[in-house]
Scaffold this motif. Sequence first.
Motif, PDB file in Angstrom:
ATOM      1  N   ALA A   1       0.855  -1.121   0.142  1.00 55.66           N
ATOM      2  CA  ALA A   1       0.034  -0.156  -0.054  1.00 55.66           C
ATOM      3  C   ALA A   1       0.897   1.281   0.109  1.00 55.66           C
ATOM      4  CB  ALA A   1      -0.874  -0.148   1.216  1.00 55.66           C
ATOM      5  N   ARG A   2       2.079   1.145   0.196  1.00 54.05           N
ATOM      6  CA  ARG A   2       3.131   2.460   0.218  1.00 54.05           C
ATOM      7  C   ARG A   2       3.198   2.865  -1.326  1.00 54.05           C
ATOM      8  NH1 ARG A   2       8.387   0.203   2.691  1.00 54.05           N
ATOM      9  NH2 ARG A   2       7.866  -1.399   1.185  1.00 54.05           N
ATOM     10  N   TRP A   3       2.818   1.950  -2.120  1.00 53.39           N
ATOM     11  CA  TRP A   3       3.331   2.322  -3.702  1.00 53.39           C
ATOM     12  C   TRP A   3       2.175   2.870  -4.579  1.00 53.39           C
ATOM     13  CZ3 TRP A   3       8.131   1.502  -5.938  1.00 53.39           C
ATOM     14  CH2 TRP A   3       9.176   0.710  -5.205  1.00 53.39           C
ATOM     15  N   CYS A   4       2.674   3.461  -5.268  1.00 55.31           N
ATOM     16  CA  CYS A   4       1.587   4.064  -6.333  1.00 55.31           C
ATOM     17  C   CYS A   4       2.441   3.856  -7.711  1.00 55.31           C
ATOM     18  CB  CYS A   4       1.599   5.696  -6.232  1.00 55.31           C
ATOM     19  SG  CYS A   4       0.468   6.185  -7.707  1.00 55.31           S
ATOM     20  N   LEU A   5       1.884   2.749  -8.322  1.00 55.09           N
ATOM     21  CA  LEU A   5       2.334   2.554  -9.886  1.00 55.09           C
ATOM     22  C   LEU A   5       1.598   3.532 -10.980  1.00 55.09           C
ATOM     23  CD1 LEU A   5       2.520  -1.399  -9.716  1.00 55.09           C
ATOM     24  CD2 LEU A   5       3.829   0.435  -8.524  1.00 55.09           C
ATOM     25  N   VAL A   6       2.298   4.361 -11.426  1.00 58.82           N
ATOM     26  CA  VAL A   6       1.777   5.554 -12.204  1.00 58.82           C
ATOM     27  C   VAL A   6       1.585   4.778 -13.767  1.00 58.82           C
ATOM     28  CG1 VAL A   6       1.977   7.606 -13.161  1.00 58.82           C
ATOM     29  CG2 VAL A   6       2.797   7.155 -10.877  1.00 58.82           C
ATOM     30  N   HIS A   7       0.478   5.252 -14.209  1.00 59.85           N
ATOM     31  CA  HIS A   7       0.020   4.744 -15.546  1.00 59.85           C
ATOM     32  C   HIS A   7      -0.638   3.410 -15.512  1.00 59.85           C
ATOM     33  CE1 HIS A   7       1.224   8.640 -16.910  1.00 59.85           C
ATOM     34  NE2 HIS A   7       2.498   8.442 -16.698  1.00 59.85           N
ATOM     35  N   ALA A   8       0.577   2.576 -15.550  1.00 61.75           N
ATOM     36  CA  ALA A   8       0.273   0.843 -15.429  1.00 61.75           C
ATOM     37  C   ALA A   8      -0.799   0.846 -16.900  1.00 61.75           C
ATOM     38  CB  ALA A   8      -0.337   0.536 -14.245  1.00 61.75           C
ATOM     39  N   THR A   9      -0.563   1.408 -17.881  1.00 57.03           N
ATOM     40  CA  THR A   9      -1.750   1.393 -18.966  1.00 57.03           C
ATOM     41  C   THR A   9      -1.734  -0.098 -19.675  1.00 57.03           C
ATOM     42  OG1 THR A   9      -1.001   3.759 -19.449  1.00 57.03           O
ATOM     43  CG2 THR A   9      -2.271   2.669 -21.170  1.00 57.03           C
ATOM     44  N   HIS A  10      -0.442  -0.692 -19.967  1.00 51.15           N
ATOM     45  CA  HIS A  10      -0.763  -1.883 -20.453  1.00 51.15           C
ATOM     46  C   HIS A  10      -0.448  -3.124 -19.799  1.00 51.15           C
ATOM     47  CE1 HIS A  10      -0.695   0.477 -24.418  1.00 51.15           C
ATOM     48  NE2 HIS A  10       0.055   1.209 -23.631  1.00 51.15           N
ATOM     49  N   LEU A  11      -1.440  -3.634 -19.175  1.00 53.58           N
ATOM     50  CA  LEU A  11      -1.643  -4.687 -18.185  1.00 53.58           C
ATOM     51  C   LEU A  11      -2.306  -5.878 -18.879  1.00 53.58           C
ATOM     52  CD1 LEU A  11      -3.021  -3.031 -14.971  1.00 53.58           C
ATOM     53  CD2 LEU A  11      -0.442  -3.392 -15.539  1.00 53.58           C
ATOM     54  N   SER A  12      -2.006  -7.062 -18.436  1.00 52.24           N
ATOM     55  CA  SER A  12      -2.513  -8.179 -19.011  1.00 52.24           C
ATOM     56  C   SER A  12      -3.521  -8.469 -17.851  1.00 52.24           C
ATOM     57  CB  SER A  12      -1.518  -9.476 -19.012  1.00 52.24           C
ATOM     58  OG  SER A  12      -1.008  -9.628 -17.670  1.00 52.24           O
ATOM     59  N   GLY A  13      -4.673  -9.423 -18.087  1.00 48.23           N
ATOM     60  CA  GLY A  13      -5.650  -9.696 -17.186  1.00 48.23           C
ATOM     61  C   GLY A  13      -5.203 -10.134 -15.585  1.00 48.23           C
ATOM     62  N   ALA A  14      -3.888 -10.919 -15.776  1.00 53.10           N
ATOM     63  CA  ALA A  14      -3.262 -11.410 -14.652  1.00 53.10           C
ATOM     64  C   ALA A  14      -2.768 -10.332 -13.865  1.00 53.10           C
ATOM     65  CB  ALA A  14      -2.387 -12.426 -14.746  1.00 53.10           C
ATOM     66  N   GLU A  15      -2.006  -9.371 -14.511  1.00 51.23           N
ATOM     67  CA  GLU A  15      -1.273  -8.272 -14.060  1.00 51.23           C
ATOM     68  C   GLU A  15      -2.116  -7.379 -13.185  1.00 51.23           C
ATOM     69  OE1 GLU A  15       2.693  -7.166 -16.365  1.00 51.23           O
ATOM     70  OE2 GLU A  15       0.977  -7.031 -17.691  1.00 51.23           O
ATOM     71  N   SER A  16      -3.511  -7.204 -13.872  1.00 49.66           N
ATOM     72  CA  SER A  16      -4.582  -6.309 -13.485  1.00 49.66           C
ATOM     73  C   SER A  16      -4.977  -6.765 -12.022  1.00 49.66           C
ATOM     74  CB  SER A  16      -5.758  -6.092 -14.342  1.00 49.66           C
ATOM     75  OG  SER A  16      -6.618  -5.192 -14.041  1.00 49.66           O
ATOM     76  N   ALA A  17      -5.465  -8.074 -12.104  1.00 51.56           N
ATOM     77  CA  ALA A  17      -5.535  -8.706 -10.777  1.00 51.56           C
ATOM     78  C   ALA A  17      -4.520  -8.683  -9.667  1.00 51.56           C
ATOM     79  CB  ALA A  17      -6.120 -10.236 -10.938  1.00 51.56           C
ATOM     80  N   ARG A  18      -3.378  -8.999 -10.186  1.00 55.70           N
ATOM     81  CA  ARG A  18      -2.135  -8.968  -9.059  1.00 55.70           C
ATOM     82  C   ARG A  18      -1.934  -7.537  -8.575  1.00 55.70           C
ATOM     83  NH1 ARG A  18       3.305 -11.610 -10.958  1.00 55.70           N
ATOM     84  NH2 ARG A  18       3.636 -11.552  -8.782  1.00 55.70           N
ATOM     85  N   LEU A  19      -2.119  -6.438  -9.551  1.00 59.75           N
ATOM     86  CA  LEU A  19      -1.945  -5.067  -9.036  1.00 59.75           C
ATOM     87  C   LEU A  19      -3.087  -4.812  -7.991  1.00 59.75           C
ATOM     88  CD1 LEU A  19      -0.692  -2.493  -8.891  1.00 59.75           C
ATOM     89  CD2 LEU A  19      -1.793  -1.950 -11.198  1.00 59.75           C
ATOM     90  N   ALA A  20      -4.166  -5.117  -8.488  1.00 57.03           N
ATOM     91  CA  ALA A  20      -5.356  -4.856  -7.393  1.00 57.03           C
ATOM     92  C   ALA A  20      -5.062  -5.666  -6.039  1.00 57.03           C
ATOM     93  CB  ALA A  20      -6.563  -5.302  -7.954  1.00 57.03           C
ATOM     94  N   ALA A  21      -4.556  -6.983  -5.889  1.00 54.98           N
ATOM     95  CA  ALA A  21      -4.358  -7.577  -4.565  1.00 54.98           C
ATOM     96  C   ALA A  21      -3.266  -7.179  -4.081  1.00 54.98           C
ATOM     97  CB  ALA A  21      -4.134  -9.096  -5.214  1.00 54.98           C
ATOM     98  N   SER A  22      -2.248  -6.396  -4.520  1.00 61.30           N
ATOM     99  CA  SER A  22      -0.980  -5.717  -3.919  1.00 61.30           C
ATOM    100  C   SER A  22      -1.453  -4.722  -2.873  1.00 61.30           C
ATOM    101  CB  SER A  22       0.044  -5.518  -4.728  1.00 61.30           C
ATOM    102  OG  SER A  22      -0.588  -4.295  -5.404  1.00 61.30           O
ATOM    103  N   GLY A  23      -2.451  -4.009  -3.125  1.00 59.93           N
ATOM    104  CA  GLY A  23      -2.869  -2.863  -2.269  1.00 59.93           C
ATOM    105  C   GLY A  23      -2.283  -1.793  -2.816  1.00 59.93           C
ATOM    106  N   ALA A  24      -1.325  -1.653  -3.707  1.00 60.74           N
ATOM    107  CA  ALA A  24      -0.853  -0.427  -4.382  1.00 60.74           C
ATOM    108  C   ALA A  24      -1.960   0.257  -4.957  1.00 60.74           C
ATOM    109  CB  ALA A  24       0.166  -0.778  -5.340  1.00 60.74           C
ATOM    110  N   VAL A  25      -1.700   1.454  -5.351  1.00 56.88           N
ATOM    111  CA  VAL A  25      -2.551   2.641  -5.913  1.00 56.88           C
ATOM    112  C   VAL A  25      -2.002   2.469  -7.568  1.00 56.88           C
ATOM    113  CG1 VAL A  25      -3.405   4.928  -6.350  1.00 56.88           C
ATOM    114  CG2 VAL A  25      -2.896   3.921  -3.888  1.00 56.88           C
ATOM    115  N   ALA A  26      -3.062   2.400  -8.370  1.00 56.67           N
ATOM    116  CA  ALA A  26      -2.819   2.723  -9.724  1.00 56.67           C
ATOM    117  C   ALA A  26      -2.938   4.273 -10.071  1.00 56.67           C
ATOM    118  CB  ALA A  26      -3.905   1.988 -10.631  1.00 56.67           C
ATOM    119  N   GLY A  27      -1.874   4.729 -10.439  1.00 51.90           N
ATOM    120  CA  GLY A  27      -1.947   6.233 -10.514  1.00 51.90           C
ATOM    121  C   GLY A  27      -2.297   6.611 -12.079  1.00 51.90           C
TER     122      GLY A  27
END
Length: 456
Positions: A263-289
């Motif tokens: 949750a300390r992290w903000c991943l800025v843009h993250a525009t080009h994600l696979s479906g698995a990456e999107s799910a993993r990013l959401a589960a990490s608690g980080a913010v998509a900027g």
Amino acid sequence: MKQLFARHALLPQGWARNVLIAWDGAGTLTEVHANADGAPDVGYVLPGMVNLHSHAFQRALGGLTERAGSTLDNSADSFWTWRDLMYRFAATITPEQVEAIAAQLFVECLRYGYTALCEFHYLQRDPQGEWYGHLAGMAERIAAAAAASGIGLTLLPVLYSHAGFGAQALRPEQRRFHTSVRDVHDIVAALEPLRSSQLEVGAAPHSLRAASVEQMRELVDGLPAGRPLHLHIAEQQAEVDQCLAFCGQRPVDYLLSQLAIDARWCLVHATHLSGAESARLAASGAVAGLCPTTEANLGDGLFPLAPYIAAGGAFGIGSDSHVSHSPVEELRWLEYGQRLARQRRNVAATAATPDVAEFLWQGALRGGAQAAGRPVGALAVGKRADLLVLDDAHVNLDGIDAADVLGRFLFSGNDNLVRDVLAGGQWVVRNGVHINQDSIAHRYKLALHQLREVSR
């Protein structure tokens, strides 16, 4: 003690009536009490929005890079050609000009509804690649601009060591950005005396292209606990391809497999994600900027918002290169981009929050506050006294129910409906005008004149 009585105020649980809002001399909310007795001072009050991604000096480039390249179909124009133009602009800009440009930007952000901002600060050195006296000199210019405007600030000194994957050597035009892990730790330490209820200091590895994961681990290990961490990632398809060639993994997959992203992290843009990456990013608690106006301006692509929302992912918004200074425009185009891509309406919603405007504003408040690492983003006791008073005399808001206010605010017309702005307990905008608007604009115009003279 100072206070405001609102007929309607947006609280974390939704709209409330007759809300007494009080704050102390330090700018902290001490009371938020609904169904209070008395005569309201104002009609509609919202929590101020957090701008979670900014490169302040790029404000002066707005509108100056919109000329097509040499090919008739514009196929050569991309983020990468824009970046070359930005490098040329950054080559001569001075600390005084950076401060003047940042102050102008911050005034504009406040007038349109941002009360806090995260500055992803990588313009560190002089044009020859040397330090300005001491390492934190340029960062202190950003802090001074924030103080002049009144906006809350999260300063993020950037780790920028390489030109590409595999520790490629920096190009000459990148020498103003160069930092090592030790440099960033020293800048953070030098900024410690500036930390306050209005200013936090974190850090930002620029990207997987500009900092190795080994450097990122070292950076995180040497930071004080709990500080916010931001990172550009997967903004362009070319970056994804480069990462695959480098390590065989897509950027977000690679990052999550190498570092403890939380949750300390903000991943800025993250525009080009696979479906698995999107799910993993959401589960990490980080913010998509997410920075929809910049991502559109640069032709980056569209973030996969619907599956990310379905997975419970946190998000916030930023103005990045500042082709827009309005949270309304960022959120509007966050939703509209999804509608165009999916050919359907009302994408940013859930069963619990079916109102798109409320989902977007409340979600961006939560994600922005998390990314800023400051107690902001809500009208609640203990948070910063950051709020917007809307112009309830405007025809778009005249006589409507509170439940419809955010819909009108975000999706009806282009007039600025923000009338007054309180930031850190101080009224910095009244009747749409910033308290230091003229003097800051004068310094900004002088800076632009100087830059034009140099470029001739």
